[in-house]
Scaffold this active site. Structure first.
Site, PDB file in Angstrom:
ATOM      1  N   HIS A 145      17.908 -40.754 -12.214  1.00 10.97           N
ATOM      2  CA  HIS A 145      16.450 -40.838 -12.537  1.00 10.97           C
ATOM      3  C   HIS A 145      16.001 -39.723 -13.338  1.00 10.97           C
ATOM      4  CE1 HIS A 145      16.930 -43.059  -8.278  1.00 10.97           C
ATOM      5  NE2 HIS A 145      17.273 -43.811  -9.413  1.00 10.97           N
ATOM      6  N   SER A 205      19.890 -38.825  -8.229  1.00 16.28           N
ATOM      7  CA  SER A 205      18.484 -38.571  -8.528  1.00 16.28           C
ATOM      8  C   SER A 205      17.953 -37.105  -8.381  1.00 16.28           C
ATOM      9  CB  SER A 205      17.562 -39.407  -7.593  1.00 16.28           C
ATOM     10  OG  SER A 205      16.116 -39.563  -7.742  1.00 16.28           O
ATOM     11  N   THR A 206      17.212 -36.907  -7.391  1.00 17.54           N
ATOM     12  CA  THR A 206      16.793 -35.565  -6.950  1.00 17.54           C
ATOM     13  C   THR A 206      17.971 -34.400  -6.856  1.00 17.54           C
ATOM     14  OG1 THR A 206      14.869 -36.321  -5.875  1.00 17.54           O
ATOM     15  CG2 THR A 206      15.460 -33.976  -5.963  1.00 17.54           C
ATOM     16  N   ASP A 264      17.873 -45.696  -3.762  1.00 18.90           N
ATOM     17  CA  ASP A 264      18.400 -46.232  -4.956  1.00 18.90           C
ATOM     18  C   ASP A 264      20.008 -46.090  -4.890  1.00 18.90           C
ATOM     19  OD1 ASP A 264      18.433 -47.967  -7.133  1.00 18.90           O
ATOM     20  OD2 ASP A 264      18.247 -46.237  -8.456  1.00 18.90           O
TER      21      ASP A 264
END
Length: 354
Positions: free
Chosen positions: A202, A176-177, A298
């Site tokens: 993401h 993600s990030t 997640d």
């Protein structure tokens, strides 16, 4: 510890500055301390206000966002969240900004701006909070809100298969990030004959294809945005499309991609948990998996399911993660066989898949 996160908003649109200010000021732990209509004004605001986080428009007059970001990261590094338009150029420039050191980005709607951005309020606030924690190590990362939907609603649990020696190996990656650059680093360490790679990052619609094309140019692998029914081939990487879950299924002895518009899981679609669960159900110990940098949790449950089924699993370590949320949660749950710095993950995946 209770000091508010100080934010500077840089955008040439007065409406966007107003809406972003109103959204962020609704959060009790965030304060917009200033705005700027271009990088020259922003430079003076940074000197006078010393913000913790800056939101930065991609396209602005007098100096574009990339040039300003490049100078900023060289002279005065700070957490930056890009505000990007949903255009081909906007996507490409945003991906360049992430390469230059921007922590994350939010999209800028082109129609009904005020209403649409208000709908993104939770996402915007989360990303500003995350950005503040990503660089200022003394701050405690704020926990992500609990998920609205369970992974079970997209893909029910079932036992993993026994290992089939005639079946191809498979590598699964979630992030993600900070993940667009972390995934690139892993892919650049893989040879052209590596097992097929499936990736859940993401990323919103409109950006996943541009990112896949960029990875295709920058690595020696064939990288593409996954499509329904794609057969997984060695040396190829399949990126989950924005706003779709990516699942791996079996078609005879071969793996294929399946796409789903099922409910967001852990507030995400694509969800890493969904991908990882499909991998454990279809490939079992023919797979290896890595969970990279990202905010929230997640992928932690999915990595635990893979680990418990005997799959070799990796979590990126805290020192090399932009945000040690997802991999940190996986480590906490005992889901990782190895906790490794980013630069060692590709080699570890290759050793485990040989």
């Amino acid at each position: 510890m209770n000091r508010k996160i100080r934010v500077l908003i840089v955008d040439d649109s007065a409406l966007i500055r107003k809406v972003l200010t109103e959204i962020l000021n609704t959060a009790p732990d965030i304060e917009v301390v200033g705005t700027a209509q271009d990088p020259y004004v922003a430079r003076e605001r940074i000197k006078g206000l010393n913000p913790d986080v800056m939101t930065l428009d991609v396209e602005m007059p007098r100096m574009d966002g990339l040039t300003f970001l490049r100078n900023l990261m060289r002279l005065r590094p700070m957490p930056v969240v890009m505000v990007s338009s949903l255009t081909a150029r906007g996507a490409d420039v945003t991906l360049q900004a992430l390469e230059l050191g921007a922590v994350d980005f939010v999209t800028k709607p082109t129609l009904d701006v005020s209403r649409a951005l208000t709908e993104y309020a939770d996402q915007l606030i989360d990303k500003v909070r995350m950005a503040a924690g990503a660089r200022v190590r003394s701050q405690v990362q704020l926990a992500a809100p609990p998920p609205k939907h369970s992974v079970d609603q997209v893909i029910p649990a079932r036992p993993a298969p026994v290992r089939l020696h005639t079946t191809d190996r498979l590598l699964a990656i979630g992030a993600s990030t900070g993940g667009t650059e972390a995934v690139k680093d892993v892919l650049m360490g893989l040879p052209t004959d590596c097992p097929a790679v499936v990736v859940a990052q993401h990323i919103p619609p409109g950006f996943s294809r541009a990112w896949a094309e960029r990875m295709n140019r920058q690595t020696s692998l064939v990288v593409r945005e996954a499509e329904e029914g794609d057969r997984l081939v060695s040396g190829h990487v399949y990126i989950a499309p924005g706003d779709h879950h990516l699942l791996v299924a079996r078609d005879g002895a071969r793996y294929v991609c399946r796409l789903s518009r099922g409910e967001p899981v852990n507030r995400h679609r694509p969800s890493v948990d969904v991908l990882f669960r499909s991998v454990v159900q279809v490939a079992g110990t023919n797979a290896c998996a890595a969970l990279l940098t990202g905010m929230g949790a997640d992928g932690a449950q999915g990595l635990k399911e893979l680990h418990d089924a005997g799959v070799f699993t990796i979590a990126q370590d805290e020192a090399t993660s932009v945000v040690w949320g997802m991999p940190g949660e996986a480590v906490k749950r005992g889901a990782a066989a190895k906790v490794l710095p980013l630069q060692e993950i590709a080699a570890a995946l290759l050793r485990a898949s040989s």
